[in-house]
Design a protein around this motif. Sequence first.
Motif, short mmCIF file in Angstrom:
data_model
loop_
_atom_site.label_atom_id
_atom_site.label_comp_id
_atom_site.label_asym_id
_atom_site.label_seq_id
_atom_site.Cartn_x
_atom_site.Cartn_y
_atom_site.Cartn_z
N GLY A 1 0.82 -1.22 0.00
CA GLY A 1 0.00 0.00 0.00
C GLY A 1 0.85 1.27 0.00
O GLY A 1 0.62 2.19 -0.80
N ASP A 2 1.85 1.28 0.87
CA ASP A 2 2.63 2.52 1.03
C ASP A 2 3.56 2.77 -0.16
O ASP A 2 3.76 3.92 -0.55
N LEU A 3 4.13 1.70 -0.72
CA LEU A 3 4.98 1.90 -1.91
C LEU A 3 4.14 2.37 -3.10
O LEU A 3 4.61 3.11 -3.95
N ARG A 4 2.87 1.92 -3.13
CA ARG A 4 1.97 2.42 -4.18
C ARG A 4 1.67 3.90 -3.96
O ARG A 4 1.65 4.69 -4.90
N LEU A 5 1.45 4.28 -2.70
CA LEU A 5 1.19 5.70 -2.40
C LEU A 5 2.40 6.56 -2.76
O LEU A 5 2.26 7.72 -3.15
N LEU A 6 3.59 5.96 -2.61
CA LEU A 6 4.82 6.69 -2.96
C LEU A 6 5.09 6.64 -4.47
O LEU A 6 6.11 7.14 -4.93
N ASN A 7 4.17 5.97 -5.20
CA ASN A 7 4.27 5.87 -6.66
C ASN A 7 5.50 5.08 -7.12
O ASN A 7 6.11 5.41 -8.13
N LEU A 8 5.86 4.06 -6.36
CA LEU A 8 7.05 3.28 -6.71
C LEU A 8 6.69 1.93 -7.32
O LEU A 8 7.49 1.35 -8.05
N VAL A 9 5.51 1.39 -6.97
CA VAL A 9 5.11 0.09 -7.51
C VAL A 9 3.67 0.15 -8.03
O VAL A 9 2.91 1.03 -7.65
N MET A 10 3.33 -0.80 -8.87
CA MET A 10 1.97 -0.97 -9.41
C MET A 10 1.35 0.34 -9.89
O MET A 10 0.20 0.65 -9.59
N LYS A 11 2.14 1.10 -10.63
CA LYS A 11 1.69 2.43 -11.07
C LYS A 11 0.47 2.38 -11.99
O LYS A 11 -0.24 3.37 -12.14
N ASP A 12 0.26 1.20 -12.62
CA ASP A 12 -0.87 1.09 -13.55
C ASP A 12 -2.19 0.78 -12.84
O ASP A 12 -3.24 0.74 -13.47
#
Lengths: 158, 54
Positions: A47-58
């Motif tokens: 969740g947090d890496l997604r919020l940081l726009n680092l993973v699962m950007k699509d």
Amino acid sequence: MDLYPFFDWLDTSLLADISKAYGGVFAVVQMFHLLGMSLLGGMVLMGDLRLLNLVMKDIPSEVVIENTYKWFNVGLATMIVSGIFMSSAVSLKLYYNEMFWAKMTALAVGVAFVYFVRKPLLSTPHDALRPGVVKLTAITSIAIWFTVAASGRWIGFS
Amino acid sequence: MTNDIEADPPAPNRHRQTFTVFFCVAVLGSFIWFWGEQIAEVMEMLELAYGDGS
């Protein structure tokens, strides 16, 4: 509030009898504790890496966050239940351990953060939030759960 | 006519974001202090065990 009576009671409880007498049971419960921790840590990082726009950007961040809550709750519940059992084996020792209280404080802050800060904030469309606030929330979340895990590990060496 | 003035977020949302910032800064500040203390303690123990390296 002095919690000594609770730890004293836990030390002589049935849970303590089982955890002290049956090493195999303790090991299995410890395995569930680690499993719960990895599940919780995985959901937090996802969740947090997604919020940081680092993973699962699509994938929209709302979708990722929404899907991590259920398993985060499962991981947290598993950790708490198995943690109580494990602590019953050495409850009085833990009561006097500074790092144990650091972990409990971080855990309480983490639970409060997830349910009273992070979840209400992220229940609104993320586009309506300031990007800096979203990123600060993600960094704080990672820092909290890192502290819970690291201080927990530190108990064994303090 | 185009409106290039960005509207402020609704009040509850804005208050929530402000509260979140305060909460995060307080937590991160506490953690920096806490881990700083722990690292200083470890450095002190290493110094006692192995000297200051000179």
